[in-house]
Design an enzyme around this catalytic site. Structure first.
Site, PDB file in Angstrom:
ATOM      1  N   LYS A  77       0.813  -1.327   0.056  1.00  0.00           N
ATOM      2  CA  LYS A  77       0.091   0.170   0.046  1.00  0.00           C
ATOM      3  C   LYS A  77       0.637   1.186   0.005  1.00  0.00           C
ATOM      4  O   LYS A  77       0.632   2.288  -0.471  1.00  0.00           O
ATOM      5  CB  LYS A  77      -0.912  -0.102   1.276  1.00  0.00           C
ATOM      6  N   GLU A 124      -9.373   7.311   3.991  1.00  0.00           N
ATOM      7  CA  GLU A 124     -10.241   6.485   4.722  1.00  0.00           C
ATOM      8  C   GLU A 124      -9.484   5.118   4.935  1.00  0.00           C
ATOM      9  O   GLU A 124      -8.439   5.023   4.559  1.00  0.00           O
ATOM     10  CB  GLU A 124     -11.442   6.171   3.798  1.00  0.00           C
ATOM     11  N   SER A 159       1.235  -9.862  -1.255  1.00  0.00           N
ATOM     12  CA  SER A 159       0.945  -8.494  -0.881  1.00  0.00           C
ATOM     13  C   SER A 159       1.430  -8.027   0.273  1.00  0.00           C
ATOM     14  O   SER A 159       1.731  -6.661   0.568  1.00  0.00           O
ATOM     15  CB  SER A 159      -0.430  -8.337  -1.231  1.00  0.00           C
TER      16      SER A 159
HETATM   17  C1  LIG Z   1      -5.329  -3.968   1.906  1.00  0.00           C
HETATM   18  C2  LIG Z   1      -4.416  -4.928   1.255  1.00  0.00           C
HETATM   19  C3  LIG Z   1      -4.790  -5.868   0.003  1.00  0.00           C
HETATM   20  C4  LIG Z   1      -6.133  -5.560  -0.532  1.00  0.00           C
HETATM   21  O1  LIG Z   1      -6.159  -4.368  -1.312  1.00  0.00           O
HETATM   22  P1  LIG Z   1      -5.706  -4.387  -2.886  1.00  0.00           P
HETATM   23  O2  LIG Z   1      -6.168  -3.005  -3.219  1.00  0.00           O
HETATM   24  O3  LIG Z   1      -6.899  -5.434  -3.645  1.00  0.00           O
HETATM   25  O4  LIG Z   1      -4.527  -4.689  -3.128  1.00  0.00           O
HETATM   26  C5  LIG Z   1      -4.407  -6.929   0.138  1.00  0.00           C
HETATM   27  N1  LIG Z   1      -3.112  -7.448   0.692  1.00  0.00           N
HETATM   28  C6  LIG Z   1      -2.669  -6.643   1.717  1.00  0.00           C
HETATM   29  C7  LIG Z   1      -1.450  -7.074   2.426  1.00  0.00           C
HETATM   30  C8  LIG Z   1      -3.437  -5.475   2.223  1.00  0.00           C
HETATM   31  O5  LIG Z   1      -2.718  -4.873   3.003  1.00  0.00           O
END
Ligand SMILES: *Cc1c(COP(=O)(O)O)cnc(C)c1O
Length: 400
Positions: free
Chosen positions: A97, A119, A385
């Protein structure tokens, strides 16, 4: 060298901010000047050499990019393919993020903005925003549903330590959707000096495009790293989880026109696609408008937005970004779903096979590996992610 071009003619955004039938800017009139200022300026600003240099330098020295592409050998052996993990979990603050919040804070500075509003649901985007606001010395207001404030204590503490004001929203269901409404209202009331940092590839045009471009550094790096490892830029598969869709958008971006690369997006099935507790938008959603754009949306017969559910707080959003809705409709991206239980097991498996504790969001992407039939020669890139430290209590409670 990082670049924001390479946009797909076939799957990219139109002049008016549409991906096929999805996207656009459905906003109250009072928000028009703010969004219009962004729309008219973002392309030019993010393509100036000084912006690109600042963005690249911060991604390298502050976020820790490039993140490694890791050949997960034991996982590969288990699923009989060559599997690489793109290690977004190693970014500063623990997830992808921050790539977006770095880009947007630099943009806000170029626009002369003095304050930031955002938000947050689980608090991950709020933390990434509070982090870059501290870095730049800008005051930051984060709207968060009251229920989420209670559920996500550690992230609320982090935001406050970083100097952000966390505002608990008591309207509606007191979750992400209500926090987003309040953040937009705040922006309407502070149009001149405030920039709104949206946390995923959602919202009115130009947000989906802007966030996609900032996150596209992920596939830019994957191409270069794969070339080094395998002699080819293209894998056979790229797999990523989807909440709003920003990590998937970043991982897919430079592969959209490479039709030989199978792109797989994984949604949260929650307790199952046939229950009322799910967040699998493409399986259960219909076209509709939420938070400023037209996309696929989980809604009741009469068009009321349904409160989504997933064990993973980052995936329980009732929509997906308009780019993904179009990629789904065009058949360019295959959408799959993983239940809470499948994700928990896949997350535990990664811990024990590779010594990496994944975020529960990322564990959903891992959970489709057993459902795909790989050829032994195939190369798979899975976008990890985020890291799972924030999810330890959920893992341990559920698996006790
Ligand atoms: C917020 C988050 C997501 C989901 O958000 P996307 O906008 O779909 O990427 C996925 N993985 C992690 C670790 C997150 O913090």
């Amino acid at each position: 060298m990082l670049h924001f071009n390479g946009a797909s003619a076939k799957y990219g955004i139109s002049e008016a901010g549409y991906y096929g039938e999805f996207g656009g800017a459905f906003i109250p009139e009072m928000l028009y000047p703010n969004v219009e200022e962004l729309r008219l300026n973002y392309q030019e600003i993010i393509n100036t050499p000084s912006f690109i240099k600042d963005f690249r330098d911060l991604l390298r020295d502050y976020v820790g990019r490039p993140t490694p592409l890791f050949h997960a050998k034991r996982l590969s052996k288990k699923f009989k393919a060559t599997i690489y993990l793109k290690r977004e979990d190693l970014c500063h603050t623990g997830a992808h993020k921050v790539n977006n919040t770095i880009g947007q804070i630099l943009l806000a500075r170029h626009l002369g903005k003095k304050k930031i509003v955002a938000e947050t649901g689980a608090g991950q985007h709020g933390v990434a925003t509070a982090t870059v606001c501290a870095l730049m010395g800008l005051p930051c207001s984060v709207y968060m549903g009251k229920l989420d404030v209670e559920r996500q204590g550690p992230n609320v503490d982090r935001m406050r330590m970083l100097g952000a004001e966390v505002i608990a929203v008591e309207s509606g269901n007191q979750t992400l959707k209500d926090a987003t409404n309040e953040a937009m209202r705040h922006w309407i009331n502070n149009p001149i000096d405030t920039h709104y940092i949206i946390g995923s590839v959602v919202g009115p045009h130009p947000y989906p495009d802007m966030v996609t471009k900032f996150q596209s550094v992920i596939s830019d790096e994957i191409q270069k790293q794969l070339l080094q490892f395998t002699g080819m830029e293209n894998p056979d598969y790229v797999i990523a989880c989807v909440g709003g869709g920003s990590n998937a958008a970043g991982a897919f971006y430079h592969y959209l026109d490479e039709e030989s690369v199978r792109l797989i997006a994984v949604e949260a099935a929650g307790k199952g696609l046939d229950t009322d507790e799910s967040a699998a938008t493409t399986f259960l959603g219909k076209p509709g408008v939420l938070h400023g754009s037209k996309s696929l949306l989980m809604q009741s017969e009469d068009g009321q937005v349904i409160e989504p559910y997933s064990i993973s707080a980052g995936l329980d959003y009732p929509g997906i970004g308009p780019m993904h809705a179009n990629l789904y409709q065009q058949g360019r991206v295959d959408f799959m779903a993983a239940t809470d239980e499948e994700a928990l097991n896949a997350g535990m498996q990664l811990c024990q096979l590779e010594g990496i504790i994944p975020a529960l969001e990322s564990a959903h992407a891992l959970a489709v590996l057993p459902k795909l039939q790989f050829e032994p020669s195939e190369v798979v890139v899975l976008n990890l992610s985020g890291r799972g430290d924030k999810d330890l209590s959920t893992y341990t409670e559920e698996l006790r």
